[in-house]
Design an enzyme around this catalytic site. Structure first.
Site, PDB file in Angstrom:
ATOM      1  N   CYS A 142       0.837  -1.197   0.000  1.00  0.00           N
ATOM      2  CA  CYS A 142       0.000   0.000   0.000  1.00  0.00           C
ATOM      3  C   CYS A 142       0.870   1.244   0.000  1.00  0.00           C
ATOM      4  O   CYS A 142       2.066   1.172   0.251  1.00  0.00           O
ATOM      5  CB  CYS A 142      -0.867   0.012   1.255  1.00  0.00           C
ATOM      6  SG  CYS A 142      -1.799  -1.504   1.465  1.00  0.00           S
ATOM      7  N   ARG A 193       1.298   1.811  -5.937  1.00  0.00           N
ATOM      8  CA  ARG A 193       1.448   0.786  -4.899  1.00  0.00           C
ATOM      9  C   ARG A 193       0.132   0.073  -4.591  1.00  0.00           C
ATOM     10  O   ARG A 193       0.123  -0.932  -3.859  1.00  0.00           O
ATOM     11  CB  ARG A 193       1.994   1.407  -3.608  1.00  0.00           C
ATOM     12  CG  ARG A 193       3.353   2.049  -3.783  1.00  0.00           C
ATOM     13  CD  ARG A 193       3.808   2.690  -2.496  1.00  0.00           C
ATOM     14  NE  ARG A 193       4.127   1.688  -1.499  1.00  0.00           N
ATOM     15  CZ  ARG A 193       5.303   1.109  -1.372  1.00  0.00           C
ATOM     16  NH1 ARG A 193       6.280   1.443  -2.185  1.00  0.00           N
ATOM     17  NH2 ARG A 193       5.522   0.206  -0.443  1.00  0.00           N
ATOM     18  N   TRP A 239      -3.611  -1.726  -1.381  1.00  0.00           N
ATOM     19  CA  TRP A 239      -3.468  -2.933  -2.186  1.00  0.00           C
ATOM     20  C   TRP A 239      -3.971  -4.041  -1.277  1.00  0.00           C
ATOM     21  O   TRP A 239      -3.275  -4.472  -0.359  1.00  0.00           O
ATOM     22  CB  TRP A 239      -1.994  -3.135  -2.557  1.00  0.00           C
ATOM     23  CG  TRP A 239      -1.726  -4.327  -3.415  1.00  0.00           C
ATOM     24  CD1 TRP A 239      -1.211  -5.527  -3.007  1.00  0.00           C
ATOM     25  CD2 TRP A 239      -1.925  -4.437  -4.823  1.00  0.00           C
ATOM     26  NE1 TRP A 239      -1.096  -6.367  -4.075  1.00  0.00           N
ATOM     27  CE2 TRP A 239      -1.523  -5.728  -5.193  1.00  0.00           C
ATOM     28  CE3 TRP A 239      -2.427  -3.567  -5.790  1.00  0.00           C
ATOM     29  CZ2 TRP A 239      -1.593  -6.176  -6.512  1.00  0.00           C
ATOM     30  CZ3 TRP A 239      -2.483  -4.021  -7.102  1.00  0.00           C
ATOM     31  CH2 TRP A 239      -2.066  -5.301  -7.449  1.00  0.00           C
ATOM     32  N   ASN A 298       0.705  -0.727   6.054  1.00  0.00           N
ATOM     33  CA  ASN A 298       1.123  -1.498   4.884  1.00  0.00           C
ATOM     34  C   ASN A 298       1.780  -2.764   5.405  1.00  0.00           C
ATOM     35  O   ASN A 298       2.671  -2.679   6.250  1.00  0.00           O
ATOM     36  CB  ASN A 298       2.122  -0.666   4.056  1.00  0.00           C
ATOM     37  CG  ASN A 298       2.724  -1.446   2.917  1.00  0.00           C
ATOM     38  OD1 ASN A 298       2.146  -2.437   2.463  1.00  0.00           O
ATOM     39  ND2 ASN A 298       3.874  -1.012   2.451  1.00  0.00           N
ATOM     40  N   GLY A 299       1.334  -3.929   4.935  1.00  0.00           N
ATOM     41  CA  GLY A 299       1.937  -5.185   5.391  1.00  0.00           C
ATOM     42  C   GLY A 299       0.866  -6.160   5.838  1.00  0.00           C
ATOM     43  O   GLY A 299      -0.313  -6.001   5.511  1.00  0.00           O
ATOM     44  N   GLU A 327      11.177 -18.321 -20.965  1.00  0.00           N
ATOM     45  CA  GLU A 327      10.937 -17.026 -20.323  1.00  0.00           C
ATOM     46  C   GLU A 327      11.969 -15.981 -20.780  1.00  0.00           C
ATOM     47  O   GLU A 327      11.616 -14.824 -21.040  1.00  0.00           O
ATOM     48  CB  GLU A 327      10.947 -17.186 -18.796  1.00  0.00           C
ATOM     49  CG  GLU A 327      10.792 -15.912 -17.989  1.00  0.00           C
ATOM     50  CD  GLU A 327       9.506 -15.131 -18.281  1.00  0.00           C
ATOM     51  OE1 GLU A 327       8.625 -15.632 -18.993  1.00  0.00           O
ATOM     52  OE2 GLU A 327       9.413 -13.987 -17.803  1.00  0.00           O
ATOM     53  N   LYS A 360      10.785 -12.580 -22.661  1.00  0.00           N
ATOM     54  CA  LYS A 360      11.132 -11.257 -22.137  1.00  0.00           C
ATOM     55  C   LYS A 360      11.851 -10.455 -23.207  1.00  0.00           C
ATOM     56  O   LYS A 360      11.567  -9.295 -23.432  1.00  0.00           O
ATOM     57  CB  LYS A 360      12.029 -11.457 -20.912  1.00  0.00           C
ATOM     58  CG  LYS A 360      11.827 -10.593 -19.745  1.00  0.00           C
ATOM     59  CD  LYS A 360      10.704 -10.829 -18.807  1.00  0.00           C
ATOM     60  CE  LYS A 360       9.347 -10.961 -19.411  1.00  0.00           C
ATOM     61  NZ  LYS A 360       8.340 -11.443 -18.500  1.00  0.00           N
ATOM     62  N   GLU A 386       9.519  -9.469 -26.284  1.00  0.00           N
ATOM     63  CA  GLU A 386       8.437  -8.505 -26.056  1.00  0.00           C
ATOM     64  C   GLU A 386       8.939  -7.080 -25.862  1.00  0.00           C
ATOM     65  O   GLU A 386       8.233  -6.138 -26.199  1.00  0.00           O
ATOM     66  CB  GLU A 386       7.494  -8.932 -24.926  1.00  0.00           C
ATOM     67  CG  GLU A 386       8.009  -8.812 -23.533  1.00  0.00           C
ATOM     68  CD  GLU A 386       6.973  -9.201 -22.479  1.00  0.00           C
ATOM     69  OE1 GLU A 386       5.786  -8.909 -22.645  1.00  0.00           O
ATOM     70  OE2 GLU A 386       7.380  -9.787 -21.469  1.00  0.00           O
ATOM     71  N   HIS A 441      17.635 -31.321 -33.510  1.00  0.00           N
ATOM     72  CA  HIS A 441      16.519 -31.831 -34.320  1.00  0.00           C
ATOM     73  C   HIS A 441      15.914 -30.762 -35.212  1.00  0.00           C
ATOM     74  O   HIS A 441      14.791 -30.905 -35.676  1.00  0.00           O
ATOM     75  CB  HIS A 441      15.446 -32.439 -33.410  1.00  0.00           C
ATOM     76  CG  HIS A 441      15.954 -33.600 -32.620  1.00  0.00           C
ATOM     77  ND1 HIS A 441      16.245 -34.823 -33.192  1.00  0.00           N
ATOM     78  CD2 HIS A 441      16.288 -33.704 -31.314  1.00  0.00           C
ATOM     79  CE1 HIS A 441      16.707 -35.641 -32.260  1.00  0.00           C
ATOM     80  NE2 HIS A 441      16.745 -34.986 -31.115  1.00  0.00           N
ATOM     81  N   LYS A 454      -0.955  -4.787 -20.388  1.00  0.00           N
ATOM     82  CA  LYS A 454      -0.567  -5.449 -19.138  1.00  0.00           C
ATOM     83  C   LYS A 454      -1.480  -6.637 -18.844  1.00  0.00           C
ATOM     84  O   LYS A 454      -1.029  -7.662 -18.345  1.00  0.00           O
ATOM     85  CB  LYS A 454      -0.607  -4.429 -17.994  1.00  0.00           C
ATOM     86  CG  LYS A 454      -0.113  -4.964 -16.663  1.00  0.00           C
ATOM     87  CD  LYS A 454       1.376  -5.228 -16.688  1.00  0.00           C
ATOM     88  CE  LYS A 454       1.873  -5.916 -15.430  1.00  0.00           C
ATOM     89  NZ  LYS A 454       3.133  -6.635 -15.663  1.00  0.00           N
TER      90      LYS A 454
HETATM   91  C1  AGP Z   1       4.726 -11.110 -19.620  1.00  0.00           C
HETATM   92  O1  AGP Z   1       5.908 -10.391 -19.643  1.00  0.00           O
HETATM   93  C2  AGP Z   1       3.759 -10.766 -20.652  1.00  0.00           C
HETATM   94  N1  AGP Z   1       3.465  -9.382 -20.666  1.00  0.00           N
HETATM   95  C3  AGP Z   1       2.576 -11.697 -20.854  1.00  0.00           C
HETATM   96  O2  AGP Z   1       3.085 -12.837 -21.449  1.00  0.00           O
HETATM   97  C4  AGP Z   1       1.759 -12.131 -19.618  1.00  0.00           C
HETATM   98  O3  AGP Z   1       2.525 -12.959 -18.798  1.00  0.00           O
HETATM   99  C5  AGP Z   1       0.478 -12.863 -20.082  1.00  0.00           C
HETATM  100  O4  AGP Z   1      -0.302 -11.969 -20.820  1.00  0.00           O
HETATM  101  C6  AGP Z   1      -0.315 -13.429 -18.947  1.00  0.00           C
HETATM  102  O5  AGP Z   1      -0.766 -12.436 -18.073  1.00  0.00           O
HETATM  103  P1  AGP Z   1      -1.366 -12.795 -16.663  1.00  0.00           P
HETATM  104  O6  AGP Z   1      -0.281 -13.375 -15.829  1.00  0.00           O
HETATM  105  O7  AGP Z   1      -1.869 -11.482 -16.127  1.00  0.00           O
HETATM  106  O8  AGP Z   1      -2.461 -13.765 -16.888  1.00  0.00           O
END
Ligand code: AGP
Length: 611
Positions: free
Chosen positions: A2, A27, A74, A100-101, A484, A488, A491, A507, A606
């Site tokens: 928070c 936050r 939060w 907060n906590g 991953e 990263k 994207e 392969h 997001k």
């Molecule tokens: C992660 O860096 C991405 N922006 C994306 O792959 C994300 O993980 C995916 O859209 C899933 O989102 P969520 O965890 O909110 O479900």
């Protein structure tokens, strides 16, 4: 996580509080509220939702006092409602606090206080602190400072508390145990904030409290004490960021800030996971031992980074519990006619809790009779309503589109779940579980230490920022990290990147390798270490450059690598939590080198709320 602010001075407190709260809204934005001391009373106004809702509620009703505290929430304990919004007050309404906590012994304290005649208004853990302070003041005639000093020795868990009292209208008392608290004083002004931005409009000389410290803040002065009541010397830190940069805590981007917040994210997600008998505690999973033993299959559904967390977790769950685990992209799951019934457990992983594919997958699983556990970072998100049980990752709000600290939170939460299932089903010895939990508790300081490699990663990123393709390879949990690392990178840098199982290279993908193609090899997993190094030899034989993520001090890896990112030792199944750090930094610095904004990559959102 928070946002907390406090102001005492000669100006009206409300506008100062609201502007500080705006700066801390990242936050948490489940609710907002203020408490203003005026004419010997405390006026509290609080509202669910973002600060705009609070401002609407205040219209025509603005308290004009010159001392107050504010909070953006939060939510952790208790839903995001008006009633659970901070500030909280005692029964007399003469003490108000923001927090907060998580106060871990809140239920025991609540029962004791109720037995003494206190009445509670909210479902929060926070409210016990207000009643506890009231009780101490009424028993002993203490000042606010004395009462808070006594209370913090009774409260357990993590808390940043800020308290005011109608009968002491010139003082704010704040205490820190884990979550941050910054205080400051300038000409006729005293300030409190959970992050520096909230203070920067008044002063750049701030005093960050250490753990187990209490500050008494008045207009123009701060006095500092430890939890035993001893007065301490005040040490000021000068901040040289401008206000705009300050919202990001002095970091250039939210992504970099969030990468640096990972030690805390892991700490928060681990908090309270070991009970007083040394057992893994997971109250959220409320099924009986028999019901847990009945589970004959686990299916993990998720998208993107959350899917990669699921892939790493599959290895841990199967190894520790011996329950077979299937892993599905949420967007594929319900279209493949899966075999599932009421002995199946489905784990839906989503940091936002709003990803449409994941929501649809867990709803479908429930229709088939399976139990559903959601792992999410957002209290009150849609998945929390669609699941039978919810495990929260307490990573705090993540603003950068690229998931970083929530990914680590997911890995930690999933490991805790796996160990809990192993404990309840008896598939792992008590000693092994304790040993693994101890290794997990060591992770935050290992991550702090690992973040020191950022200059090395930055230098390597400079060398590879012009690459057209970058290939990531790994085995076991390392394969999840290869996926991953590639996700990263692509994207936020728009470089074509692919993650492969290292054994699959020959392969097909090996045809992509030639002089100058970087291959990032995840070599921290002890079990398949020799095989990984053999794959690196194959890569080098084709003229590709080897960037190795290796155990710290490993000479064989050093000899083979064009670039090496060395990672501290941990248990093999926990390596993803550490391997993630150099991979995130690598993607971040390549994006920066290319002049791109890592926080707002093109075409992405997001949370993806459409199928
Ligand atoms: C992660 O860096 C991405 N922006 C994306 O792959 C994300 O993980 C995916 O859209 C899933 O989102 P969520 O965890 O909110 O479900």
């Amino acid at each position: 996580m928070c946002g907390i602010v406090g102001y005492v001075g000669s100006d009206q407190a409300l506008p100062v509080l609201l502007s500080g709260m705006r700066m801390l809204e990242y936050r948490g934005y489940d609710s907002a509220g203020v408490a203003i001391v005026e004419d010997g009373e405390i006026d509290i106004v609080r509202k669910a939702g973002q600060i705009g809702n609070l401002e609407a509620a205040l219209e025509g009703n603005e308290p004009s006092g010159t001392l107050g505290i504010g909070h953006t929430r939060w939510a952790t304990h208790g839903g995001p409602t008006d009633g659970n919004a901070h500030p909280h007050r005692d029964c007399t309404g003469r003490v108000a606090i923001v927090h907060n906590g998580i106060i871990e012994n809140h239920d025991v304290l609540r029962a004791e206080l109720v037995a003494k005649g206190h009445t509670f208004e909210s479902e929060t853990d926070t409210e016990v602190a207000a009643h506890l302070i009231e009780q101490i003041i009424s028993d002993k005639g203490s000042t606010l400072l004395e009462a808070v000093t006594e209370a913090v020795n009774i409260l357990e868990g993590a808390f940043a508390l800020v308290c005011v009292r109608a009968d002491e209208p010139d003082v704010i008392v704040t205490a820190r145990q884990e979550p941050p608290i910054i205080v400051g004083a300038a000409d006729g002004v005293g300030l409190v904030g959970s992050d520096v931005p909230a203070l920067l409009g008044h002063t750049r000389d701030v005093i960050p409290l250490d753990n187990r410290q209490i500050a008494e803040v008045r207009a123009g002065s701060v006095r500092l004490y430890d939890f035993e009541g001893n007065e301490l010397e005040v040490q000021t830190v000068h901040i040289d960021w401008d206000l705009e940069a300050a919202e990001k805590g002095g970091y250039e981007d939210f992504m970099l800030k969030e990468i640096h917040e990972q030690p805390d994210a892991v700490r928060q997600t681990m908090l309270g996971r070991i009970d007083s008998n040394g057992k893994v505690s997971l109250d959220e999973v409320h099924w009986t031992n028999g019901e847990l033993k009945d589970i004959d299959k686990i299916v993990i559904v998720a998208c993107g980074t959350s899917y990669n967390a699921g892939m790493a977790a599959k290895h841990a769950i199967e190894h520790w519990t011996r329950i077979p685990v299937e892993l599905d992209l949420a967007s594929e799951f319900r279209y493949r006619d899966p075999v599932l019934d009421n002995r199946g457990l489905v784990i839906g992983i989503t940091q936002s809790g709003e990803t449409a594919d994941t929501l649809a997958a867990v709803r479908f699983a429930r229709e088939m009779g399976a139990r559903v556990i959601a792992v999410t970072n957002v209290v009150g998100s849609s998945i929390t309503r669609d699941a039978d049980a919810v495990i929260f990752t307490h990573a705090g709000p993540e603003i950068g589109v690229a998931a970083t600290k929530t990914f680590l939170g997911q890995l930690v939460a999933l490991n805790v779940l796996a160990l809990y299932l192993a404990q309840e089903r008896g598939s792992m010895t008590v000693d092994k579980i304790r040993e693994t939990m101890a290794a997990m508790e060591a992770l935050p300081s290992q991550i702090e230490d690992l973040l020191e490699i950022k200059e090395d990663v930055k230098a390597a990123a400079k060398r590879y920022s012009e690459a057209r393709d970058i290939i990531f390879i790994g085995r076991g949990v390392g394969m999840a990290m290869a996926l991953e690392g590639a996700l990263k990178l692509k994207e936020i840098s728009y470089i074509h990147a692919e993650g492969y199982a290292a054994g699959e290279l020959k392969h097909g993908p090996i045809a992509l390798l030639q002089e100058g193609v970087p291959v990032v090899a995840l070599c921290t997993g002890a079990k398949l270490y020799d095989k990984m190094l053999a794959n690196v030899e194959e890569v080098r034989a084709r003229g590709a450059s080897a960037v190795i993520v290796a155990p710290r001090g490993d000479e064989r890896a050093r000899d083979l690598a064009d670039d090496i990112f060395e990672v501290p030792a941990t248990k093999p199944l926990l390596t993803p939590i550490l391997d993630a750090i150099p991979l995130q930094l690598f993607a971040y610095y390549i994006a920066k080198e290319k002049g791109l904004s890592p926080d707002k990559p093109r075409n992405l959102a997001k949370s993806v709320t459409v199928e």
